[in-house]
Design an enzyme around this catalytic site. Structure first.
Site, mmCIF file in Angstrom:
data_model
loop_
_atom_site.group_PDB
_atom_site.id
_atom_site.type_symbol
_atom_site.label_atom_id
_atom_site.label_comp_id
_atom_site.label_asym_id
_atom_site.label_seq_id
_atom_site.Cartn_x
_atom_site.Cartn_y
_atom_site.Cartn_z
ATOM 1 N N CYS A 44 44.770 -77.535 161.189
ATOM 2 C CA CYS A 44 44.951 -76.181 161.671
ATOM 3 C C CYS A 44 44.029 -75.851 162.718
ATOM 4 O O CYS A 44 42.818 -76.135 162.905
ATOM 5 C CB CYS A 44 45.173 -75.373 160.517
ATOM 6 S SG CYS A 44 46.121 -76.136 159.198
ATOM 7 N N ARG A 75 46.707 -78.684 167.100
ATOM 8 C CA ARG A 75 46.449 -78.917 165.856
ATOM 9 C C ARG A 75 47.156 -78.671 164.582
ATOM 10 O O ARG A 75 46.757 -78.845 163.792
ATOM 11 C CB ARG A 75 44.926 -78.277 165.767
ATOM 12 C CG ARG A 75 43.832 -78.385 166.711
ATOM 13 C CD ARG A 75 42.676 -77.815 166.399
ATOM 14 N NE ARG A 75 42.002 -78.008 165.213
ATOM 15 C CZ ARG A 75 40.930 -78.850 165.047
ATOM 16 N NH1 ARG A 75 40.577 -79.497 166.140
ATOM 17 N NH2 ARG A 75 40.593 -79.244 163.847
ATOM 18 N N TRP A 126 49.305 -76.357 160.079
ATOM 19 C CA TRP A 126 49.813 -77.563 159.810
ATOM 20 C C TRP A 126 50.140 -77.455 158.281
ATOM 21 O O TRP A 126 49.055 -77.577 157.648
ATOM 22 C CB TRP A 126 49.406 -78.827 160.175
ATOM 23 C CG TRP A 126 49.731 -80.009 160.226
ATOM 24 C CD1 TRP A 126 50.638 -80.670 161.351
ATOM 25 C CD2 TRP A 126 49.629 -80.957 158.980
ATOM 26 N NE1 TRP A 126 51.037 -81.944 160.568
ATOM 27 C CE2 TRP A 126 50.519 -81.981 159.333
ATOM 28 C CE3 TRP A 126 49.009 -81.228 158.159
ATOM 29 C CZ2 TRP A 126 50.472 -83.251 158.654
ATOM 30 C CZ3 TRP A 126 49.023 -82.355 157.038
ATOM 31 C CH2 TRP A 126 49.781 -83.211 157.484
ATOM 32 N N ASN A 128 41.352 -74.093 157.089
ATOM 33 C CA ASN A 128 41.939 -75.418 157.412
ATOM 34 C C ASN A 128 41.331 -76.567 156.326
ATOM 35 O O ASN A 128 39.979 -76.440 156.108
ATOM 36 C CB ASN A 128 41.359 -75.732 158.748
ATOM 37 C CG ASN A 128 41.546 -77.171 159.307
ATOM 38 O OD1 ASN A 128 42.619 -77.789 158.707
ATOM 39 N ND2 ASN A 128 41.094 -77.585 160.424
ATOM 40 N N GLY A 129 42.118 -77.322 155.821
ATOM 41 C CA GLY A 129 41.561 -77.973 154.897
ATOM 42 C C GLY A 129 42.639 -78.107 153.578
ATOM 43 O O GLY A 129 43.688 -77.472 153.694
ATOM 44 N N GLU A 165 50.629 -100.461 168.833
ATOM 45 C CA GLU A 165 50.619 -99.354 169.707
ATOM 46 C C GLU A 165 51.706 -98.925 170.203
ATOM 47 O O GLU A 165 52.074 -97.410 170.439
ATOM 48 C CB GLU A 165 49.157 -99.362 170.164
ATOM 49 C CG GLU A 165 48.880 -98.227 171.013
ATOM 50 C CD GLU A 165 48.742 -96.852 170.207
ATOM 51 O OE1 GLU A 165 48.541 -95.772 170.889
ATOM 52 O OE2 GLU A 165 48.384 -97.043 168.876
ATOM 53 N N LYS A 186 53.411 -95.236 169.364
ATOM 54 C CA LYS A 186 53.964 -94.094 170.607
ATOM 55 C C LYS A 186 55.196 -93.862 170.520
ATOM 56 O O LYS A 186 55.602 -92.749 170.786
ATOM 57 C CB LYS A 186 53.394 -94.647 171.989
ATOM 58 C CG LYS A 186 52.090 -94.804 172.245
ATOM 59 C CD LYS A 186 51.327 -93.552 172.254
ATOM 60 C CE LYS A 186 50.511 -92.860 171.163
ATOM 61 N NZ LYS A 186 49.727 -93.858 170.578
ATOM 62 N N GLU A 191 56.060 -91.768 167.405
ATOM 63 C CA GLU A 191 55.388 -90.506 167.306
ATOM 64 C C GLU A 191 56.082 -89.492 167.970
ATOM 65 O O GLU A 191 56.339 -88.312 167.532
ATOM 66 C CB GLU A 191 53.878 -90.546 167.770
ATOM 67 C CG GLU A 191 52.958 -91.159 166.913
ATOM 68 C CD GLU A 191 51.669 -91.186 167.257
ATOM 69 O OE1 GLU A 191 50.562 -91.095 167.009
ATOM 70 O OE2 GLU A 191 51.413 -91.761 168.571
ATOM 71 N N HIS A 242 59.877 -114.616 160.075
ATOM 72 C CA HIS A 242 59.921 -114.335 158.891
ATOM 73 C C HIS A 242 60.511 -113.002 158.276
ATOM 74 O O HIS A 242 59.636 -112.321 157.616
ATOM 75 C CB HIS A 242 58.369 -114.676 158.454
ATOM 76 C CG HIS A 242 57.720 -115.963 158.717
ATOM 77 N ND1 HIS A 242 57.826 -116.916 158.018
ATOM 78 C CD2 HIS A 242 57.048 -116.072 159.602
ATOM 79 C CE1 HIS A 242 57.446 -118.053 158.582
ATOM 80 N NE2 HIS A 242 56.877 -117.690 159.881
ATOM 81 N N LYS A 260 46.795 -83.040 165.893
ATOM 82 C CA LYS A 260 45.827 -83.899 166.765
ATOM 83 C C LYS A 260 44.773 -84.310 165.949
ATOM 84 O O LYS A 260 44.171 -85.629 166.009
ATOM 85 C CB LYS A 260 45.427 -83.081 167.663
ATOM 86 C CG LYS A 260 44.554 -83.792 168.739
ATOM 87 C CD LYS A 260 45.451 -85.004 169.431
ATOM 88 C CE LYS A 260 44.475 -85.853 170.554
ATOM 89 N NZ LYS A 260 45.152 -86.934 171.125
#
Length: 608
Positions: free
Chosen positions: A2, A27, A74, A100-101, A481, A485, A488, A504, A603
């Site tokens: 946050c 954030r 968040w 935040n937490g 990656e 992307k 996300e 497989h 982020k």
């Protein structure tokens, strides 16, 4: 995860705090709010959704407050609603708190407080903390915060104000970053320097277990146990221009196009032509230990974990040191074996990733040397590690990491070169590696010039809801990656696999509706990858290939080709990832997604 901003000074607080919230919206952007110290007492406004909704709620109203706290959220406990948005207040609306937490024992604390007559309005853990501060308040806000935090289990970065102490903000941190900003006749507290950079570059990073009482002209820093601390003021090197979009439609696109520069920055001053090696001053005091290594563990999360796998391949190939790459979120929960001769590297863009930080602390607790690789100067990992290397990518605002990933891989390539030259790597091979590293920024620029061609391919596939990404060797982690992307930012289901593993299980998914992105460079496994492509085509799969420039034969096998310049095999990920970043970006834009602030993501992941 946050954003927190607090201001006290002689200017109007609302525009300063709104500006700070906008700088930190990456954030968290589920909801936002602020509490102001007005002459009539505490005034607060909060709103679910993004910051413009809060801005609209505040528009047209006159405020005279020169002090307040604000927050962009968040969500963890409780849905993103007006009610659950921060700040939270006690029953008398006398104390306001942003957080935040996660308060892990909030349920037990809530039950205790309810037994003492407290009534709660929200589902959040943060409201419980605010009530706990209120329970202990008897005219000294800092003392009440200290007593409350002594009862708390979990993580927090908090800022608290009380209407009875109208010229003080109390802040504290454990596990979630907080920074104090020192201005002229004004001071700030924030969870990110980006929030205060317009007003000051003089900052103090609160250490773990510290708190501050912030006034207009000064601030006091102590431990949460009330032991006085002498704060160390640092100067932020980033500029405001670096956190602006610079004419690009999105931060993510800007950051993709910055990569020739950021890779060059990661290399600057670190290549040694005379010795055909790399210089990494942040770990030079550990050279003797590096020379005796018999095992390396790399611990990271998400994109940084993918960079770590590339680092594993590089180090093992160049230095012949066994490397294991661990999810940081699992590292400390499985009793890792850390024998003498084992070195732990942790990788985190922000330097604040909760799981990675916990892994580093666990490694140090067990007696291992833990070195950090991060982007943010003054971050917790940078301060608490035994040494480390900055990647010098500059501020990365887009939630989906791009330039930080290539900078991490660049630094890992330098580390691999250095370790290789300390062992069996010849001068000639080291010199060839150095020469090729220097050419990478220009080759990245060449790929960026094909942006329109990549956009055209994205336009062809933007409506598809499933993708498969395949690679082998150094480019297997690139496939992971690339798939991440796309997931996300476009919310498209995508999976990355080693190309041979397709047989497989995943081959069952292949048909004409399944686009398959294959990294098919002219490297040591090229023929094997061509065989995998033929297996896909035999099942009517559609193939998009990332291929080596000049490879005309590849067109016989695939439907679409994106070419990248040739380089030596260990450095190919620095080139092959660029088209995948652009492909994901353009698909997300075409699908109407919020590229910079994808849903449910933040982020800096500062909670487990």
């Amino acid at each position: 995860m946050c954003g927190i901003i607090g201001y006290i000074g002689d200017r109007l607080a609302v525009p300063i705090m709104l500006e700070g919230l906008k700088r930190m919206e990456y954030r968290g952007y589920d909801s936002s709010g602020m509490a102001l110290m007005e002459p009539s007492g505490l005034l607060f406004e909060k709103s679910a959704g993004k910051i413009p909704r809060l801005e609209k709620a505040l528009a047209g109203r006159e405020f005279v407050s020169t002090m307040g706290i604000a927050h962009t959220r968040w969500a963890t406990h409780g849905e993103p609603t007006d009610e659950n948005a921060h700040p939270h207040l006690d029953e008398d609306n006398k104390i306001a708190l942003v957080h935040n937490g996660i308060i892990e024992n909030y349920a037990a604390l809530k039950e205790l407080l309810e037994g003492r007559g407290h009534t709660f309005r929200t589902q959040t853990d943060t409201e419980v903390l605010c009530h706990l501060v209120s329970e202990y308040y008897d005219g000294d806000l800092a003392a009440a915060v200290q007593l409350a935090l002594s009862q708390v289990e979990g993580t927090y970065g908090i800022a608290v104000i009380c209407k009875d102490q109208p010229r003080e903000i109390v802040a504290a941190r454990k596990g979630s970053p907080l920074v104090l900003g020192r201005g002229k006749n004004e001071n700030f507290v924030a969870s990110d320097v980006a929030a205060v950079l317009r007003y000051t570059n003089q900052v103090v990073y609160l250490e773990e277990g510290e708190m501050a009482v912030i006034r207009q002209h000064d601030f006091d820093v102590t431990t949460i146990e009330n032991v006085k601390v002498t704060p160390q003021i640092q100067e932020v090197e980033w500029t405001l221009e670096q956190i602006e979009k610079g004419g690009f439609e999105h931060f993510m696109l800007k950051e993709i196009f910055e990569q020739p520069t950021t890779i060059k920055n990661a290399l600057r001053g670190r290549l040694d032509d005379e010795q055909a090696t790399a210089r990494l001053n942040g770990i030079k005091t550990h050279l003797d230990e590096l020379g005796r290594l018999n095992r390396i563990i790399i611990s990271a999360c998400g994109t940084s974990w993918h960079a770590g796998i590339i680092g594993e391949y590089m180090i093992e190939a160049l230095a012949r040191i066994p490397v294991e790459v661990e999810y940081a979120s699992e590292f400390r929960y499985r009793s890792p074996i850390l024998k003498p001769g084992t070195l732990v590297f942790v990788i985190s863009q922000s330097g604040e990733t909760a799981d990675t930080l916990a892994a580093m602390r666990e490694a140090r607790r067990k007696g291992a040397t833990a070195l950090g690789l991060c982007n943010v100067v003054g971050s917790t990992i940078a301060r608490e590690s035994d040494g480390g290397v900055y990647i010098h990518a500059g501020p990365e605002i887009g939630v989906a990491s791009t330039k930080a990933f290539t900078s991490q891989v660049t630094v890992l390539s330098l580390l691999s070169l250095m370790l290789g030259r300390m062992r069996d790597m010849s001068f000639a091979n080291g010199k060839a590696y150095v020469d090729e590293l220097r050419q990478i920024p220009q080759k990245v620029q060449q790929i960026l010039e094909t942006n329109n061609e990549i956009r055209a391919i994205a336009n062809r596939f933007a409506e598809h809801d499933n993708f498969l990404y395949l690679g082998r060797g150094y480019n297997f982690p690139v496939a992971l990656e690339g798939a991440l992307k796309l997931k996300e930012i476009s919310y498209v289901h995508a999976e990355g696999y080693p190309a041979a593993e397709m047989k497989h299980g995943p081959i069952a998914l292949i048909d004409e509706r399944m686009p398959v992105v294959v990294i098919a460079l002219q490297d040591s496994v090229h023929d094997k990858v061509l065989s995998n492509i033929q297996e896909i085509k035999a099942r009517k799969g559609v193939v998009i290939a990332v291929a080596t420039e000049g490879d005309d034969k590849i067109h016989e096998y695939v439907d679409h080709v994106i070419s990248v310049p040739k380089t030596i095999e260990p450095l190919t990920p620095l080139l092959s990832i660029i088209p995948l970043q652009l492909l994901a970006y353009h698909i997300a834009v075409l699908r109407g997604c919020d590229v910079d602030q994808p849903r449910n993501l933040a982020k800096s992941v500062t909670v487990e």
